[in-house]
Design a protein around this motif. Sequence first.
Motif, PDB file in Angstrom:
ATOM      1  N   UNK A   1       0.855  -1.194   0.000  1.00 23.06           N
ATOM      2  CA  UNK A   1       0.000   0.000   0.000  1.00 23.06           C
ATOM      3  C   UNK A   1       0.888   1.240   0.000  1.00 23.06           C
ATOM      4  N   UNK A   2       0.588   2.165  -0.892  1.00 22.04           N
ATOM      5  CA  UNK A   2       1.307   3.433  -0.972  1.00 22.04           C
ATOM      6  C   UNK A   2       0.311   4.564  -0.750  1.00 22.04           C
TER       7      UNK A   2
ATOM      8  N   UNK B   1       4.002  -1.197   3.380  1.00 19.60           N
ATOM      9  CA  UNK B   1       3.466   0.013   2.789  1.00 19.60           C
ATOM     10  C   UNK B   1       4.309   1.225   3.081  1.00 19.60           C
ATOM     11  N   UNK B   2       3.772   2.359   2.662  1.00 25.13           N
ATOM     12  CA  UNK B   2       4.455   3.642   2.832  1.00 25.13           C
ATOM     13  C   UNK B   2       3.395   4.721   2.965  1.00 25.13           C
ATOM     14  N   UNK B   3       3.621   5.615   3.924  1.00 25.96           N
ATOM     15  CA  UNK B   3       2.771   6.799   4.057  1.00 25.96           C
ATOM     16  C   UNK B   3       3.637   8.033   3.934  1.00 25.96           C
ATOM     17  N   UNK B   4       3.402   8.823   2.904  1.00 23.80           N
ATOM     18  CA  UNK B   4       4.165  10.046   2.698  1.00 23.80           C
ATOM     19  C   UNK B   4       3.773  11.096   3.735  1.00 23.80           C
ATOM     20  N   UNK B   5       4.763  11.780   4.262  1.00 25.07           N
ATOM     21  CA  UNK B   5       4.481  12.948   5.097  1.00 25.07           C
ATOM     22  C   UNK B   5       4.820  14.233   4.349  1.00 25.07           C
ATOM     23  N   UNK B   6       5.403  14.075   3.172  1.00 22.79           N
ATOM     24  CA  UNK B   6       5.753  15.192   2.310  1.00 22.79           C
ATOM     25  C   UNK B   6       6.443  14.661   1.073  1.00 22.79           C
TER      26      UNK B   6
ATOM     27  N   UNK C   1       8.691   9.905   4.299  1.00 22.59           N
ATOM     28  CA  UNK C   1       7.586   9.568   5.181  1.00 22.59           C
ATOM     29  C   UNK C   1       7.926   8.354   6.008  1.00 22.59           C
ATOM     30  N   UNK C   2       6.928   7.502   6.277  1.00 23.22           N
ATOM     31  CA  UNK C   2       7.138   6.308   7.088  1.00 23.22           C
ATOM     32  C   UNK C   2       6.882   5.050   6.270  1.00 23.22           C
ATOM     33  N   UNK C   3       7.821   4.134   6.314  1.00 23.09           N
ATOM     34  CA  UNK C   3       7.599   2.809   5.770  1.00 23.09           C
ATOM     35  C   UNK C   3       6.821   2.007   6.795  1.00 23.09           C
ATOM     36  N   UNK C   4       5.824   1.252   6.377  1.00 23.94           N
ATOM     37  CA  UNK C   4       4.899   0.565   7.275  1.00 23.94           C
ATOM     38  C   UNK C   4       5.028  -0.944   7.133  1.00 23.94           C
TER      39      UNK C   4
ATOM     40  N   UNK D   1      11.232  -1.485   0.620  1.00 24.18           N
ATOM     41  CA  UNK D   1      10.078  -2.381   0.504  1.00 24.18           C
ATOM     42  C   UNK D   1      10.474  -3.701  -0.147  1.00 24.18           C
ATOM     43  N   UNK D   2      11.279  -3.636  -1.192  1.00 27.22           N
ATOM     44  CA  UNK D   2      11.711  -4.866  -1.864  1.00 27.22           C
ATOM     45  C   UNK D   2      12.565  -5.709  -0.927  1.00 27.22           C
ATOM     46  N   UNK D   3      13.461  -5.059  -0.185  1.00 29.95           N
ATOM     47  CA  UNK D   3      14.290  -5.803   0.763  1.00 29.95           C
ATOM     48  C   UNK D   3      13.469  -6.493   1.832  1.00 29.95           C
TER      49      UNK D   3
END
Length: 367
Positions: free
Chosen positions: A135-136, A151-156, A160-163, A182-184
């Motif tokens: 999820x992006x 996933x990833x949540x952008x803060x700008x 952001x934060x990888x989830x 994410x791939x790793x």
Amino acid sequence: MRAADACPGVLRPHRAEDGAMVRLRLPGGRVPARTLRRLSDLAAAYGNGVLQLTSRAGLQLRGLPDPLPPAFVDAVTATGLLPSPTHERVRNIVASPLTGLHGGRADVSGLTRDLDLALIAEPALAELPGRFLFVLDDGRGDVLDLRLDLGYRATGPEGGQLLVGGPDLGLPVTAGEVVPTLVGLALAFAAARTDTGAWHVRELPAWVASLDLVPVPVPAAPVTGPAGTPLGAVGGAASVAVPLAMLTGPQVAAVEHAVGDGAVVITPWRGLVLPGAAGSLPALAEAGLVTDDEGAWAQLSACVGAPACARGRIDTTALASALVGRGTQLPRTHLSGCERRCGAPTGHHVDLVAPTLAEAVHAVGGR
């Protein structure tokens, strides 16, 4: 060890009561309108004539011959939607549907493309479960409740934060670190699940604990309608819901007319975002697409039900039509033909499981 992963693709169809069913992954939900029309033509030529939208912003074609004719598989391949036969079932990437079009703290559409290419480039990731979900989120928080694995949540725009395993544990990353990280992690999960057959990150708590993650502040819930993305005109785009997620040929024609040679974004709430098409909302509504959050079809979802599904005990399509036909205001409602509750929304809703038609109409629509 659990049963083998039976998640379908095109090269490995599911055999349902109404024939073969294939599922197409569309990273970020994006598909050219002309490709959507081609798939609609294939559904009419080989299947039941409709395109079914999925809760991961993909597409299903149902009622197909079993076994699939080679000409059908060749035609789907020719659309470009199967860039890797070995990885077709693991390209499960959901992104904020309005990213780059309206709102959000960053445009994650480029990350979606880069992540898809990176997944395909790793042979070991072909063994990821077909249910594994990336999820992006572009910072608005609209797709964070989709039971993500990674996933990833952008803060700008810069990061952001990888989830990991959900929206509340992760690591700070720059935008340039998102895809390789994410791939790793996906490779590490693939190795960690070998002896367990786990399908999801949350099934391996010891592995998650080994990553030294930190709590991630959960953003306030975004303002959305019952269809997830608000319906109507949104920043110049047209946002519409598809009744019962069944997109018909005439509706596809209206969509293509609205966006021309452009792309369509399928949402994980089984709707469509049509960039630059806000002026086409009346024509889209005339074709049967839902343009108003208050409309009954915007409040209603259902599994495929009987007779298409062997487990289904009711015809969910007929039941849904009966409820809408009563003309009464509906709460957010999901109809399920059995206790599996396939396709149920993640948010609050009334859950009707295999009742008789009369009982369901009474329970939701009143006398």
